[in-house]
Structures are given as structure tokens and as C-alpha cells.
Design an enzyme around this catalytic site. Structure first.
Site, PDB file in Angstrom:
ATOM      1  N   MET A 139     -12.179   4.387  -0.364  1.00  0.00           N
ATOM      2  CA  MET A 139     -12.858   4.623   0.914  1.00  0.00           C
ATOM      3  C   MET A 139     -13.583   5.951   0.781  1.00  0.00           C
ATOM      4  O   MET A 139     -13.153   6.981   1.312  1.00  0.00           O
ATOM      5  CB  MET A 139     -11.820   4.628   2.050  1.00  0.00           C
ATOM      6  CG  MET A 139     -11.332   3.226   2.396  1.00  0.00           C
ATOM      7  SD  MET A 139      -9.736   3.228   3.238  1.00  0.00           S
ATOM      8  CE  MET A 139      -8.658   3.230   1.817  1.00  0.00           C
ATOM      9  N   SER A 163       0.838  -1.197   0.000  1.00  0.00           N
ATOM     10  CA  SER A 163       0.000   0.000   0.000  1.00  0.00           C
ATOM     11  C   SER A 163       0.871   1.243   0.000  1.00  0.00           C
ATOM     12  O   SER A 163       1.682   1.441   0.912  1.00  0.00           O
ATOM     13  CB  SER A 163      -0.899   0.006   1.237  1.00  0.00           C
ATOM     14  OG  SER A 163      -1.448   1.303   1.396  1.00  0.00           O
ATOM     15  N   ASP A 168      -6.613  -6.497   4.342  1.00  0.00           N
ATOM     16  CA  ASP A 168      -6.004  -5.162   4.371  1.00  0.00           C
ATOM     17  C   ASP A 168      -6.009  -4.593   5.787  1.00  0.00           C
ATOM     18  O   ASP A 168      -7.060  -4.350   6.363  1.00  0.00           O
ATOM     19  CB  ASP A 168      -6.803  -4.245   3.424  1.00  0.00           C
ATOM     20  CG  ASP A 168      -6.210  -2.849   3.299  1.00  0.00           C
ATOM     21  OD1 ASP A 168      -5.096  -2.618   3.799  1.00  0.00           O
ATOM     22  OD2 ASP A 168      -6.873  -1.999   2.677  1.00  0.00           O
ATOM     23  N   MET A 192      -9.072   8.100  -0.227  1.00  0.00           N
ATOM     24  CA  MET A 192      -9.912   8.497   0.919  1.00  0.00           C
ATOM     25  C   MET A 192     -10.452   9.902   0.679  1.00  0.00           C
ATOM     26  O   MET A 192      -9.715  10.777   0.209  1.00  0.00           O
ATOM     27  CB  MET A 192      -9.101   8.490   2.204  1.00  0.00           C
ATOM     28  CG  MET A 192      -8.416   7.158   2.503  1.00  0.00           C
ATOM     29  SD  MET A 192      -7.624   7.197   4.117  1.00  0.00           S
ATOM     30  CE  MET A 192      -6.664   5.677   4.050  1.00  0.00           C
ATOM     31  N   ASP A 216      -4.833   3.623  -1.830  1.00  0.00           N
ATOM     32  CA  ASP A 216      -5.913   3.972  -0.903  1.00  0.00           C
ATOM     33  C   ASP A 216      -6.464   5.361  -1.210  1.00  0.00           C
ATOM     34  O   ASP A 216      -5.804   6.367  -0.962  1.00  0.00           O
ATOM     35  CB  ASP A 216      -5.394   3.918   0.535  1.00  0.00           C
ATOM     36  CG  ASP A 216      -5.169   2.496   0.995  1.00  0.00           C
ATOM     37  OD1 ASP A 216      -6.107   1.687   0.910  1.00  0.00           O
ATOM     38  OD2 ASP A 216      -4.041   2.181   1.431  1.00  0.00           O
ATOM     39  N   MET A 233     -11.377  -5.980   5.554  1.00  0.00           N
ATOM     40  CA  MET A 233     -10.574  -5.004   6.318  1.00  0.00           C
ATOM     41  C   MET A 233     -10.242  -5.575   7.687  1.00  0.00           C
ATOM     42  O   MET A 233     -11.139  -5.988   8.423  1.00  0.00           O
ATOM     43  CB  MET A 233     -11.340  -3.696   6.509  1.00  0.00           C
ATOM     44  CG  MET A 233     -11.555  -2.838   5.278  1.00  0.00           C
ATOM     45  SD  MET A 233     -10.079  -2.107   4.538  1.00  0.00           S
ATOM     46  CE  MET A 233      -9.252  -1.339   5.906  1.00  0.00           C
ATOM     47  N   HIS A 240      -8.424   1.048  -3.781  1.00  0.00           N
ATOM     48  CA  HIS A 240      -9.320   0.803  -2.647  1.00  0.00           C
ATOM     49  C   HIS A 240      -9.996   2.130  -2.321  1.00  0.00           C
ATOM     50  O   HIS A 240      -9.388   3.021  -1.723  1.00  0.00           O
ATOM     51  CB  HIS A 240      -8.484   0.276  -1.468  1.00  0.00           C
ATOM     52  CG  HIS A 240      -9.255   0.099  -0.207  1.00  0.00           C
ATOM     53  ND1 HIS A 240      -8.641  -0.068   1.027  1.00  0.00           N
ATOM     54  CD2 HIS A 240     -10.596   0.045   0.042  1.00  0.00           C
ATOM     55  CE1 HIS A 240      -9.566  -0.211   1.966  1.00  0.00           C
ATOM     56  NE2 HIS A 240     -10.754  -0.134   1.399  1.00  0.00           N
ATOM     57  N   HIS A 293      -1.376  -1.315  -4.164  1.00  0.00           N
ATOM     58  CA  HIS A 293      -2.621  -0.969  -3.482  1.00  0.00           C
ATOM     59  C   HIS A 293      -2.670   0.551  -3.284  1.00  0.00           C
ATOM     60  O   HIS A 293      -1.772   1.141  -2.681  1.00  0.00           O
ATOM     61  CB  HIS A 293      -2.676  -1.702  -2.141  1.00  0.00           C
ATOM     62  CG  HIS A 293      -3.957  -1.565  -1.406  1.00  0.00           C
ATOM     63  ND1 HIS A 293      -5.071  -2.337  -1.675  1.00  0.00           N
ATOM     64  CD2 HIS A 293      -4.321  -0.736  -0.395  1.00  0.00           C
ATOM     65  CE1 HIS A 293      -6.053  -1.999  -0.856  1.00  0.00           C
ATOM     66  NE2 HIS A 293      -5.624  -1.024  -0.067  1.00  0.00           N
TER      67      HIS A 293
HETATM   68  C1  DX5 Z   1      -6.219   1.611   5.735  1.00  0.00           C
HETATM   69  C2  DX5 Z   1      -5.793   1.250   4.333  1.00  0.00           C
HETATM   70  C3  DX5 Z   1      -4.697   0.274   4.258  1.00  0.00           C
HETATM   71  C4  DX5 Z   1      -3.388   0.739   4.875  1.00  0.00           C
HETATM   72  C5  DX5 Z   1      -2.756  -0.460   5.472  1.00  0.00           C
HETATM   73  O1  DX5 Z   1      -7.431   2.292   5.671  1.00  0.00           O
HETATM   74  O2  DX5 Z   1      -6.888   0.696   3.628  1.00  0.00           O
HETATM   75  O3  DX5 Z   1      -4.482  -0.143   2.914  1.00  0.00           O
HETATM   76  O4  DX5 Z   1      -2.479   1.293   3.968  1.00  0.00           O
HETATM   77  O5  DX5 Z   1      -1.639  -0.062   6.176  1.00  0.00           O
HETATM   78  P1  DX5 Z   1      -0.879  -1.074   7.148  1.00  0.00           P
HETATM   79  O6  DX5 Z   1      -0.395  -2.210   6.313  1.00  0.00           O
HETATM   80  O7  DX5 Z   1       0.221  -0.227   7.684  1.00  0.00           O
HETATM   81  O8  DX5 Z   1      -1.867  -1.510   8.187  1.00  0.00           O
HETATM   82 ZN    ZN Z   2      -6.473  -0.206   1.652  1.00  0.00          ZN
END
Ligand code: DX5
Ligand code: ZN
Length: 219
Positions: A63, A5, A170, A32, A30, A132, A61, A28
Site C-alpha cells: 500500500m 495478515s 482482504d 504501508m 501489509d 479490498m 501487499h 500476508h
Molecule cells: C488493511 C490490510 C489488511 C488487514 C486486514 O489495509 O490490507 O490485510 O490486515 O485485517 P482484518 O482481517 O483485521 O480486516
Molecule cells: Zn492486506
């Protein structure tokens, strides 16, 4: 599969940061919106630039609220897998259909305390289930082990030939937690801080992959 990620990467040097994870199966990404989760990261313009910077398939991903409106353009732009949250829409199947029509693979994400049962039927419309194992929003949190029950339940359906999808996990995946996730039948492991927090991310990916594949999954 290992999907580092970039949430834990240096956002001012993303081209170099994706070069540093050579050997990764997916990148990956993220997304947000500071609305579905209390954090703000990146969106389409950065994804478009990442697509030019790497040949590794992008695993976006989302969010975000209103994925029906915002998710398909990521597939249209060339993201390989586009995952949105079950909690963010009343009609996950319609969103999955639009992502697939735009040329992407569709993923459904569920938060740690969201049960899987209401979604089992509709998983036939998806290519990926993202379980998650932390509350979405931030990297570097601790792994929540009880979510593995959901991975196990879906893995059983995949093994029985009733579903055909990638089971992805994740949050909080590292050297200490990856084996229990593998044992639960997870196929794809997202790791942010565990990969980018090390001096040699590419070497860490190899070690994580070895650890996961050394686990014999009871079938
Ligand atoms: C959290 C993200 C993850 C995050 C995971 O909301 O969806 O993808 O990057 O990070 P680690 O591996 O550090 O838990
Ligand atoms: Zn993620």
C-alpha cells in the site's frame, strides 16, 4: 487458501508469530508507507528477515505510492506474490512485468470503490487480483459486502477460461463473512484480526478453511 495478515501480530515477535500460523497457505504482509495510506508498517528489511524465519510463501501487499520503483525488489528478495495498488500507478502492466522479471508473481489490488471494468483487460498480465473489502490502512474494520460483485465478475472470466489468476479478498474476513466471500468465488482469504485475535491461530485457520470449502460455489 488462507493468508493470515501479520498486521494484527506482535511486531516485536514476528518469528514466533509466523510459527503460530502453521498450516497457512500464504503469510500476508501489509507494507504501508504513510503516504498511499495514512499508516506506516514495515518494509524490505523486515520482509528479508521474515523470509529467513518461515517457509510459508510471503504475500506482500504494497500500500505504497510509486510501486514501479519499490515493488520489484520485494520479488527479487524472494517474496512469492507481490501485490500493488491499481490506484497508485498509471501503468500497472509495466509494474507487473517488472515483478515477474524479478521472479515474483504479480498481484493487482483495488480499493472498495475502485471499479474493476477498466482493469479487466490487463488482468491477463497478473497472477492475483486482490479485492479490498475495507479501506486499506488498518486491520479490524468491518467487511464491505458490495465488493463481492467484483470478485464474481472476475470469477466468471476465470471459469470461462478467459483469465487464469487467484482471486483474493482482504479486509473484515472472519467466521461470519468468509462464507459469502467463498460463495462469490474467492480463492484466497486474508484474515488479520480474526486469526491473530484468537488464542490458537493455527486452529482458527483450519476452521476458516473448513467454512470456506463447505460452500458450494454456483458455477
Ligand atoms: C488493511 C490490510 C489488511 C488487514 C486486514 O489495509 O490490507 O490485510 O490486515 O485485517 P482484518 O482481517 O483485521 O480486516
Ligand atoms: Zn492486506
Amino acid at each position: 487458501m488462507i493468508a493470515p495478515s501479520i498486521l494484527s501480530a506482535d511486531f516485536a515477535n514476528l518469528a514466533a508469530e509466523v510459527r503460530a500460523i502453521e498450516g497457512a497457505d500464504w503469510v500476508h504482509v501489509d507494507v504501508m508507507d504513510n503516504h498511499f495510506v495514512p499508516n506506516l508498517t514495515l518494509g524490505m528489511p523486515v520482509v528479508e528477515s521474515l523470509l529467513k524465519a518461515t517457509d510459508i510463501p510471503l504475500d506482500c501487499h504494497l500500500m505504497i505510492t510509486d510501486p514501479g520503483r519499490w515493488a520489484p525488489p520485494y520479488a527479487e528478495a524472494g517474496a512469492y506474490n507481490v501485490t500493488f495498488h491499481a490506484e497508485a500507478t498509471d501503468d500497472p502492466v509495466a509494474v507487473a512485468r517488472d515483478i515477474r522479471a524479478a521472479g515474483g508473481r504479480a498481484g493487482l489490488a483495488i480499493k472498495p470503490n475502485t471499479p474493476i471494468e477498466p482493469y479487466l483487460q490487463m488482468l491477463a498480465h497478473f497472477d492475483t487480483l486482490l479485492v479490498m473489502s475495507v479501506e486499506p490502512g488498518f486491520g479490524g474494520q468491518s467487511f464491505i459486502a458490495h465488493v463481492l460483485e467484483k470478485a464474481r465478475a472476475v470469477r466468471r472470466l476465470v471459469d470461462a477460461g478467459e483469465l487464469n489468476l487467484v482471486v483474493e479478498i482482504d479486509g473484515g474476513i472472519n467466521m461470519d463473512t468468509i462464507e459469502q466471500a467463498a460463495e462469490a468465488g474467492v480463492d484466497c482469504f486474508v484474515a488479520g484480526s480474526a486469526v491473530y485475535g484468537t488464542a490458537d491461530p493455527a486452529a482458527t485457520i483450519e476452521i476458516l478453511r473448513k467454512r470456506a470449502s463447505s460452500v458450494v460455489v454456483p458455477r
